[in-house]
Write an enzyme that holds these catalytic residues in place. Sequence first.
Site, PDB file in Angstrom:
ATOM      1  CD  GLU A 160      -2.121  -7.202 -10.258  1.00 56.01           C
ATOM      2  OE1 GLU A 160      -2.222  -6.022  -9.877  1.00 56.01           O
ATOM      3  OE2 GLU A 160      -2.650  -8.154  -9.652  1.00 56.01           O
ATOM      4  CB  SER A 169       0.981  -4.937  -9.579  1.00 59.60           C
ATOM      5  OG  SER A 169       0.366  -4.450 -10.742  1.00 59.60           O
ATOM      6  CE  LYS A 199     -10.227   0.519  -3.309  1.00 57.13           C
ATOM      7  NZ  LYS A 199      -9.202   0.342  -4.347  1.00 57.13           N
ATOM      8  CD  GLU A 203      -6.688   3.383  -4.531  1.00 59.42           C
ATOM      9  OE1 GLU A 203      -7.869   3.052  -4.305  1.00 59.42           O
ATOM     10  OE2 GLU A 203      -5.888   2.653  -5.144  1.00 59.42           O
ATOM     11  CD  GLU A 257       0.257   8.551  -6.172  1.00 58.57           C
ATOM     12  OE1 GLU A 257       0.364   9.693  -5.666  1.00 58.57           O
ATOM     13  OE2 GLU A 257       0.240   7.517  -5.495  1.00 58.57           O
ATOM     14  CB  CYS A 312     -13.246  -6.081  -0.782  1.00 61.02           C
ATOM     15  SG  CYS A 312     -11.679  -5.816  -1.612  1.00 61.02           S
TER      16      CYS A 312
END
Lengths: 164, 581
Positions: B280, B320, B359, B362, B367, B504
């Site tokens: 990043e 990003s 998550k 995710e 992808e 988090c």
Amino acid sequence: MSKCSCGQEVKDTREEKLEEIIAKYRGTKGALIPVLHEAQELYGYLPFDVQRKISEELNIPLAEIYGVITFYTQFSLVPKGEYRIQVCLGTACYVKGAGHILDKFKEILGIDVGGCTEDGKFSLDACRCVGACGLAPVVMINDTVYGRLKPTEVEGIIEKYRNE
Amino acid sequence: MEMVTLTIDNKVVQVPKDYTVLQAAKEANIEIPTLCFLKNINEIGACRMCVVEIKGAKSLQAACVYPVADGMEVYTNTPKVREARKVTLELILSNHDKNCLACVRNGNCELQKLAEQMNIRDLEFEGERHKLPLDDFSPSVVRDPNKCILCRRCVSMCKEVQTVAVIDTVERGIETIVSPVNGKSLSEVPCVNCGQCITVCPVGALREKDDTEKVWDALANDDLHVVAVTAPAIRAALGEEFGFPIGTPVTANMITALKRLGFDKVFDVDTAADLTIMEEGTELLNRIKNGGKLPLITSCSPGWIKFCEHNYPEFLDNLSTCKSPQQMFGALLKTYYAEKAGIDPAKIFIVSIMPCTAKKFEVKRPEMNSSGYPDIDVAITTRELARMIKEAGIDFSDATEKHFDDPMGDASGAGVIFGATGGVMEAALRTVAEVLEGTSLEKLDYTEVRGTEGIKEATVQLNSITIKAAVAHGLGNARKLLDRVKAGEADYHFIEIMACPGGCVTGGGQPIQPSRVRSWINLMAERAKALYTEDKNLPIRKSHENPTIKKLYAEFFGSPGSHKAHELLHTHYTARENYPE
């Protein structure tokens, strides 16, 4: 946009009117309820697309709008009849026998509460106090109020609208 | 602030005049029971559990919303008060699904706790119950309307704090439920899976989708090489499930417990956080130098990513392209590690332990399989891990295993602080200056991006450029910040956004602290302390100095932003419609 029978695309004029309604109330505090009222007058009920449009335009979450619509009995998520029958089941009307009036409507029209006759002419709802307890039991058909009703009078009232 | 003096149960208390009776009582160490109340989030006086007698007032008053006044006399423990609270509680219990023994919140339920506290022995009323279907279509959040007590904390969290607003109260009277529109599932509305609703639910009406069965199955399968990877924030909160004080870092206890559960390897996601910083940071400098899309916005938080896809599609190119550390780590383990360890990647089963319910969504994004295998096989939350440890009868006080496994054993302090709001920004600033700009920097602590202020800003002068940075945590704050950027009122180079308030450490998958605890402390700051302490004590505090990272680039990726790095560590995003027809 929808298609006309001649095949041409036509804009639903109600969309424009809805935009006007929203524009009229935009920026005012407590805009949601009057917008919903006028939108319902325009469409006869509050379809999902209309709710979504109001949500986007007034920047109010759709979940909140849906919450308001389902909270108030005046608002409907399903199409209503040409004549919207609302039987008051508020305390005063209830003790004066509104339940029997409601049963009579159900029996004659052959529909349940929340339903609409197949010809689209009548829909039947039970509602909360309409603020006319002195006239209990009360039934509203569109904007007309019928007070001190007896079950035996129901048939005649329905007939009157059938013939209109 | 002007002070007022009042008496509570004849005890004289002096408090600021904008206090409520509940706050004043807290100050006087008098506990008034609450249920719908959650400080700063839900203060609506709806449940009536906190009623008190106030001299001169006509009826009992809700302490959580009743303002103090000079000379006020409050009584919190009279027969009238106790009776009213008890009846209220019994009425709430009358239509609650009291299947406590089989409830995920058994032992950590605010309603159960109140019943104990109020000495409820008879359930006098049997009310009408909902028998509504469970909404378990979302990969992250399960909604059980039959257990809901209509406190509206989740609605306030979703609508006011997160501005996601996908649930609200629907219908009226006995029919009232908290629900998405039109009887839809949470999976059909723009829910971002952040799980904050779960962390504020006092009962078991909202919970994470439990994936522990898949983990048990994998652990029992001898053909699989089962790897646990733990996010930075887990060590800062897992201890709470086992009676450790809030903010106790339990890294060694956690590694030990995971080994005892039977994981073949236990790796630290902090290593991947360091990798994220390298990728990043490179992306940031490239964009600045080559006139790329700015501000660059972090992409570690999957709740934030989905929020952006739904609500700010115009910012998708600002995100990003880096995968989150979780996904990067999975891709790395199924390629680099598989090769090094000589294990068929098809036989590697990766369980990520995350502070996060998003998550779970995710890992299922289509992808996320650039290695040819799903990056991560199952994502479980801190709470699910705690349940597994309890079920296995493991002694959590055992802290014999001090270190994560090689060859992924190293992580820097920069990776550790990823778990707190501002941590990614601070970690990036530590590295960008030094490596990518070739300057040596003494400064390590960027305190301006620490803390729990909703939006934080910093300007950092590097060798050749000035970086204007901003940090937002909680999606309501993210919305405010993005609206400012959109209106041209702010021109940042780099923005860190975390979906959950606090980052988090207070993620939607973390241990649940009841209102009586979290209303009176800064939970975000208390847990973050554990991470900042660990960071301070680590010998390596900058991502680029992590020997594992150095080796990774030397042996595998070449350089940050290389073709191979792009293939495995980067991704793309999709605009999502909010309420499709």
